[in-house]
Enzyme design. Structure first.
Site, PDB file in Angstrom:
ATOM      1  N   ASP A 109       0.805  -1.222   0.000  1.00 38.65           N
ATOM      2  CA  ASP A 109       0.000   0.000   0.000  1.00 38.65           C
ATOM      3  C   ASP A 109       0.843   1.280   0.000  1.00 38.65           C
ATOM      4  OD1 ASP A 109       0.973  -0.322   2.537  1.00 38.65           O
ATOM      5  OD2 ASP A 109      -0.926   0.015   3.576  1.00 38.65           O
ATOM      6  N   GLU A 110       2.133   1.156  -0.341  1.00 42.75           N
ATOM      7  CA  GLU A 110       3.006   2.326  -0.372  1.00 42.75           C
ATOM      8  C   GLU A 110       3.951   2.251  -1.565  1.00 42.75           C
ATOM      9  OE1 GLU A 110       4.817   3.613   3.477  1.00 42.75           O
ATOM     10  OE2 GLU A 110       4.002   1.711   4.199  1.00 42.75           O
TER      11      GLU A 110
END
EC number: 2.7.7.7
Length: 411
Positions: A106-107
């Site tokens: 998610d990054e």
């Protein structure tokens, strides 16, 4: 040659990613406190912002989460959906720059230095990315913009959810002066405690501290710590396809329930060994050292390893060695997590073994891999796994990548 100080880096962090995906998929969960958990587990993986308002945090047991928020809704995570959406979001990033480094599921870091002439300011690029993610997936993200990765990640944490923060070079010293050292990526609890003993609690403290003292205490890392306190970071954004060659292939899984029976442990070890062996064979590598990781119910974690005479990517050989390691242990508590990994990797050219039974085994393994490639993992598997309803991983590794050897298929 372009100076690192002239770079423009974005760090994009999807807000409460797993929980947000679940809320978007199920309208009944929207604007409600939810916690995503693993199948059969009692620990919170991610909490929605509505749940966080009550103090629910990642790592809490479901009992603790319910005590903090009696109305919380527990949702079993859908790892396949998270990985699929993460891959699609990366395609958005690539529309703005080829320099995209996946930091986790998610990054991501984006170096948009060379894209500014085409798209304008970094803020405009950030707004375009946020709009496309919201429109395409109904999700929000927080974006940090700075001259390096360290500061960009720090900036993305400053306004959540749905934030956009810029740390300009001339503002760095003022911003860092009061920022706690633990807010910097790379400073964990142990380092934080050691620095606190020296009276270092903020980045300002760290940046001014005599480097000689830190070098004596931490070795070569001491100089790096001072640079971090000053907001200096020369590390480039490395596209996933150019990432450093992996040094291990491994997999671990948090079990549905804590187990202590040897039969249950062996079944999971076989499953993990097959996942490791299959991924190693897919990418043409073999390992000489087998590692076994065990985590007890109280989160005590330890590992053992054993080196083989020859490198292997055969699932059965990996499994046999994992079992030998297991037999050297005296398990004092029920087991919560198991992991199998191979290291000392070498690239292996496929050639037929000398002996007939080895050739037969190799051909049978190749046939299994071909079927599983076409129809999905564990479509064909070992007989002892047929009674195991849960096939595949329930945990996404922090080293996950959307392609290549680190792209672990999850269910």
């Amino acid at each position: 040659m372009e100076s690192v100080h002239e770079r423009t880096i974005l760090h994009v962090d999807q807000n409460a990613f797993f929980a947000s995906v679940e809320q978007e998929a199920n309208p009944e969960l929207r604007e409600k406190p939810i916690a995503v958990i693993g199948r059969g587990r009692t620990v919170v993986t991610t909490a929605s912002y509505e749940a966080r308002a009550f103090g629910v945090k990642t790592g809490m047991t479901t009992w603790e989460a319910r005590r903090a928020c009696p109305s919380i809704i527990l949702v079993v995570g859908n790892n396949a959906a998270y990985t699929r959406i993460s891959v699609q979001i990366k395609k958005i990033f690539l529309d703005y720059t080829p320099l995209v480094e996946t930091f986790s599921i998610d990054e991501a870091f984006l170096d948009v230095t060379g894209s500014l002439r085409l798209f304008g300011s970094p803020e405009r690029i950030a707004h375009l990315i946020k709009a496309r993610i919201r429109h395409g997936f109904g999700l929000t993200c927080s974006i940090g913009i700075a001259s390096n990765k360290l500061l960009a990640k720090l900036a993305s944490e400053m306004q959540k959810p749905d934030g956009l923060t810029v740390i300009r070079p001339e503002e760095t010293a003022r911003v860092l002066e009061t920022v706690p050292i633990e807010a910097l990526c790379g400073i964990g609890r142990k380092t934080q405690r050691q620095l606190a003993l020296l009276g270092i609690r903020t980045c300002g403290d760290l940046g001014r501290f005599p480097v000689e003292i830190l070098r004596r205490r931490f070795g070569v890392i001491g100089e790096r710590l001072v640079m971090m306190g000053q907001g200096r970071d020369d590390s480039p954004v490395v596209p996933d396809e150019e990432a450093e060659e992996v040094k291990s292939v491994g997999h671990s899984t948090t079990l549905d329930r804590d187990i202590s029976g040897r039969h249950d442990i062996l079944r999971y070890l076989l499953q993990l060994s097959e996942m490791v062996g299959r991924r190693a064979r897919r990418y043409g590598v073999a390992g000489k050292t087998v590692h076994l990781t065990v985590r007890y119910a109280d989160f005590t974690t330890f590992g053992r390893q054993q080196t083989l005479p020859l490198s292997t990517n055969d699932s059965r050989e990996i499994y046999r060695e994992a079992v030998r390691i297991l037999d050297t242990l005296v398990l004092e508590q029920p087991v919560r997590l198991l992991g199998v990994r191979i290291t000392n990797l070498c690239h292996q050219r496929e050639q037929l073994p000398l002996f007939h039974h080895e050739r037969c085994r190799m051909l049978a393994t190749g046939a299994m891999d071909a079927v599983n490639d076409r129809y999905g993992d564990f479509s064909v598997t070992f007989g002892s796994l047929l009674d195991n309803e849960e096939k595949g991983s329930f945990v996404i590794s922090p080293a996950w990548r959307p392609e290549g050897i680190r792209n672990v298929d999850v269910k």
